[in-house]
Design a protein around this motif. Sequence first.
Motif, mmCIF file in Angstrom:
data_model
loop_
_atom_site.group_PDB
_atom_site.id
_atom_site.type_symbol
_atom_site.label_atom_id
_atom_site.label_comp_id
_atom_site.label_asym_id
_atom_site.label_seq_id
_atom_site.Cartn_x
_atom_site.Cartn_y
_atom_site.Cartn_z
ATOM 1 N N LYS A 143 65.590 31.347 -50.052
ATOM 2 C CA LYS A 143 65.131 32.675 -50.465
ATOM 3 C C LYS A 143 64.165 33.305 -49.470
ATOM 4 N N ASN A 144 63.381 32.484 -48.780
ATOM 5 C CA ASN A 144 62.396 33.051 -47.858
ATOM 6 C C ASN A 144 63.018 33.608 -46.584
ATOM 7 N N PHE A 145 64.337 33.424 -46.400
ATOM 8 C CA PHE A 145 65.028 33.991 -45.240
ATOM 9 C C PHE A 145 65.922 35.180 -45.608
ATOM 10 N N VAL A 146 65.935 35.548 -46.900
ATOM 11 C CA VAL A 146 66.812 36.633 -47.364
ATOM 12 C C VAL A 146 66.445 37.956 -46.705
ATOM 13 N N VAL A 147 65.169 38.301 -46.687
ATOM 14 C CA VAL A 147 64.741 39.580 -46.107
ATOM 15 C C VAL A 147 65.122 39.647 -44.634
ATOM 16 N N ALA A 148 64.950 38.560 -43.900
ATOM 17 C CA ALA A 148 65.325 38.535 -42.479
ATOM 18 C C ALA A 148 66.818 38.793 -42.317
ATOM 19 N N GLY A 149 67.624 38.217 -43.210
ATOM 20 C CA GLY A 149 69.069 38.450 -43.156
ATOM 21 C C GLY A 149 69.423 39.891 -43.459
ATOM 22 N N LEU A 150 68.759 40.476 -44.448
ATOM 23 C CA LEU A 150 69.016 41.869 -44.803
ATOM 24 C C LEU A 150 68.614 42.819 -43.679
ATOM 25 N N GLU A 151 67.532 42.516 -43.014
ATOM 26 C CA GLU A 151 67.095 43.379 -41.915
ATOM 27 C C GLU A 151 68.106 43.384 -40.775
ATOM 28 N N ILE A 152 68.795 42.278 -40.572
ATOM 29 C CA ILE A 152 69.874 42.239 -39.582
ATOM 30 C C ILE A 152 71.100 42.988 -40.116
ATOM 31 N N LEU A 153 71.393 42.821 -41.392
ATOM 32 C CA LEU A 153 72.535 43.493 -41.998
ATOM 33 C C LEU A 153 72.443 45.013 -41.875
ATOM 34 N N VAL A 154 71.262 45.557 -42.086
ATOM 35 C CA VAL A 154 71.109 47.021 -42.047
ATOM 36 C C VAL A 154 70.808 47.541 -40.650
ATOM 37 N N GLY A 155 70.615 46.640 -39.698
ATOM 38 C CA GLY A 155 70.394 47.064 -38.318
ATOM 39 C C GLY A 155 68.948 47.307 -37.950
ATOM 40 N N HIS A 156 68.007 46.926 -38.820
ATOM 41 C CA HIS A 156 66.593 47.099 -38.493
ATOM 42 C C HIS A 156 66.157 46.119 -37.405
ATOM 43 N N ASN A 157 66.729 44.942 -37.441
ATOM 44 C CA ASN A 157 66.475 43.938 -36.412
ATOM 45 C C ASN A 157 67.777 43.576 -35.722
ATOM 46 N N LYS A 158 67.737 43.414 -34.435
ATOM 47 C CA LYS A 158 68.908 43.014 -33.663
ATOM 48 C C LYS A 158 68.792 41.538 -33.297
ATOM 49 N N ILE A 159 69.927 40.888 -33.239
ATOM 50 C CA ILE A 159 69.934 39.482 -32.841
ATOM 51 C C ILE A 159 71.125 39.245 -31.925
ATOM 52 N N GLY A 160 70.886 38.606 -30.803
ATOM 53 C CA GLY A 160 71.959 38.335 -29.850
ATOM 54 C C GLY A 160 72.816 37.153 -30.257
ATOM 55 N N ARG A 161 74.023 37.141 -29.758
ATOM 56 C CA ARG A 161 74.965 36.067 -30.102
ATOM 57 C C ARG A 161 74.407 34.685 -29.784
ATOM 58 N N ASN A 162 73.656 34.589 -28.698
ATOM 59 C CA ASN A 162 73.173 33.286 -28.244
ATOM 60 C C ASN A 162 71.732 32.989 -28.650
ATOM 61 N N GLU A 163 71.142 33.895 -29.441
ATOM 62 C CA GLU A 163 69.791 33.640 -29.944
ATOM 63 C C GLU A 163 69.839 32.662 -31.112
ATOM 64 N N VAL A 164 68.689 32.044 -31.368
ATOM 65 C CA VAL A 164 68.590 31.136 -32.516
ATOM 66 C C VAL A 164 68.748 31.944 -33.800
ATOM 67 N N CYS A 165 69.553 31.442 -34.733
ATOM 68 C CA CYS A 165 69.856 32.171 -35.967
ATOM 69 C C CYS A 165 68.598 32.395 -36.806
ATOM 70 N N PHE A 166 68.585 33.500 -37.520
ATOM 71 C CA PHE A 166 67.432 33.881 -38.341
ATOM 72 C C PHE A 166 67.145 32.886 -39.453
ATOM 73 N N CYS A 167 68.136 32.075 -39.828
ATOM 74 C CA CYS A 167 67.991 31.174 -40.969
ATOM 75 C C CYS A 167 67.203 29.912 -40.635
ATOM 76 N N ASN A 168 66.813 29.784 -39.357
ATOM 77 C CA ASN A 168 66.003 28.649 -38.912
ATOM 78 C C ASN A 168 66.789 27.339 -38.880
ATOM 79 N N SER A 169 68.109 27.444 -38.734
ATOM 80 C CA SER A 169 68.940 26.240 -38.653
ATOM 81 C C SER A 169 68.835 25.560 -37.293
ATOM 82 N N GLY A 170 68.385 26.348 -36.299
ATOM 83 C CA GLY A 170 68.325 25.822 -34.941
ATOM 84 C C GLY A 170 69.595 26.077 -34.156
ATOM 85 N N LYS A 171 70.637 26.577 -34.847
ATOM 86 C CA LYS A 171 71.910 26.869 -34.182
ATOM 87 C C LYS A 171 71.883 28.269 -33.574
#
Length: 227
Positions: free
Chosen positions: A167-195
Amino acid sequence: MKTLVEIEKEISLFCEKYNFIESRKNNTNIFILKGYINLKDPENGYCFDSFYVAYYLDLERYYNAKNEKFSYPEKLPKIVLLNHLELKTEDFHINSKTGVCCLAPEVECCCILGKDYNLFDFTEKLVVSFFATLFYKTEMGEWPYGDYAHYEEGLLEYYSLKLGVQKNFVVAGLEILVGHNKIGRNEVCFCNSGKKYKKCHRDVIEGIQRKVNKRYLENDLKVLLGK
């Protein structure tokens, strides 16, 4: 995008098939379709229950020719229960004052329907399903597939499952979904999986973006941010 002619034909065919009556809300471009959703046994035709409902379709854009208007089909129809007063409670996900039914989280409705849905899809995939599970709840005392909490907590539960994150990563995911935050293909995923994002949540995020109008996602983000 559907034309007004196509939508009017769709409404006419829908009312003919389901025996609904069409009207128009006074001095507005909102169309009201009233009729019964009957839950029938497919084998013998026995009717378990009937729910008298009103569909509210906002066609403001088509009559004013303003593209910025948020109208059907991008704006989902609103369903109001007109009978079964005893079911108009939060426990049944129906507003006690207005009778508006929460068929499912709006984003999930969009994911189920896709962008090219029609009133027939909406009815069979969402409305009938909602009232069938509601009937089960009244008979068995529980929802057949469980249900979400109300308000902000329900949104957190939904997106946590939809995105497959805590649940503590939901807002980060939504911000990417709506385009408020950008994330590159090769960046570490917002979910903190390390992938890398491309190996983790990219397909999930892009799949939702293809199916859901961004306005619904933005609204949910505002709710979770307390705005």
